[in-house]
Design an enzyme around this catalytic site. Sequence first.
Site, PDB file in Angstrom:
ATOM      1  N   ARG A 237     -13.930 -26.499 -32.903  1.00 48.84           N
ATOM      2  CA  ARG A 237     -14.414 -25.168 -33.640  1.00 48.84           C
ATOM      3  C   ARG A 237     -15.686 -25.323 -33.689  1.00 48.84           C
ATOM      4  O   ARG A 237     -16.396 -26.297 -33.787  1.00 48.84           O
ATOM      5  CB  ARG A 237     -13.801 -25.498 -35.133  1.00 48.84           C
ATOM      6  N   GLU A 265     -16.661 -16.926 -33.505  1.00 51.16           N
ATOM      7  CA  GLU A 265     -15.824 -17.282 -32.411  1.00 51.16           C
ATOM      8  C   GLU A 265     -16.430 -16.301 -31.122  1.00 51.16           C
ATOM      9  O   GLU A 265     -16.395 -17.067 -29.821  1.00 51.16           O
ATOM     10  CB  GLU A 265     -14.574 -16.920 -32.621  1.00 51.16           C
ATOM     11  N   HIS A 284     -12.593 -19.494 -25.356  1.00 54.31           N
ATOM     12  CA  HIS A 284     -11.678 -20.269 -26.075  1.00 54.31           C
ATOM     13  C   HIS A 284     -10.424 -20.345 -25.201  1.00 54.31           C
ATOM     14  O   HIS A 284      -9.335 -19.849 -25.628  1.00 54.31           O
ATOM     15  CB  HIS A 284     -11.148 -19.682 -27.316  1.00 54.31           C
TER      16      HIS A 284
END
Length: 326
Positions: A237, A265, A284
Amino acid sequence: MSPQAAAAVFAPRSMAALTKVCDLAPLPVLDDLTTVRAKELLAGVEVLVTGWGCPPLDADVLAAAPRLRAVVHAAGSVRGHVTDACWERGIEVTSAAAANALPVAEYTLAMLLLHGKHVLERARDFRRDRARDAWLLTSHDVGNYRRTVGLLSASLIGRRVIELLRPFDFEVLLHDPYVTPAEAAELGVEGVGLPELFTRSDLVSVHTPLLPATRGLVSRELLTSMRPGAALINTSRGAVVDQDALTDVVRAGRIRAVLDVTDPEVLPRDHPLWECPNALITPHLAGSQGNEWQRLADTAVGELARWAAGDGFAHPVRRERLAFLA
């Protein structure tokens, strides 16, 4: 789960397999557990097969599902939807986190090998020069022979990375405060303290879950202690790493970075890391995607079949382990 998750993970083949091991409630899937239809279906449900987009299974939901005994999650973390009310009711829980760990470990291995050979930079130079370099003058900083790889956390993914690294000539270090020296030896790695992991490693790969205790764990001090030219790989993360500090050390050219996750993100369009030649940022994508979703579905169907046969789950999620899971 969301309709999009259902369509992605449970393709027709997987749906057919699912209907062979259970009496499936009528479609479409539920993504809102408060509707009249949802409550009618929940009244007779013994098992919920969940996925990305599942709303929280709170006390009100459980009150509408008096026969519910198990949750089979066809994805990774259950922290977003399995609530305290589930554990207090004694509902059994399983997850496909182990299946999802494999593609992340594969991505990590690929990036370790590519960055050991400085593939990205050398390919960029080759495209620019359109001529072979003086390969016999290649720096000894290039290559994967007896490089030191540091893994931050022996999570499910971290352990799969350890397995995948075994055929290679790497020295593997591990920092995980919950792994004893004897357990590290069994894994075939050397357990070290956190500062030593960063000072000794040529490549550091982050696999620790984001918890209150791990937010910002990879600090400015650790990043600046890395060897010049070392690489940091983060598939965990973004918030586990001090984003500002990482930006500074990468922009300064001290280290290289492979970031499948960032904080936030998606970085702002004008963030300086986008333009850093020594940073690779991917969207991601390390976790299950495309045909890898089939593995998640197969795992969920297999777990449901085991449970229905009275054999229990092969990958149970325990309440006492939640604090250590992603």
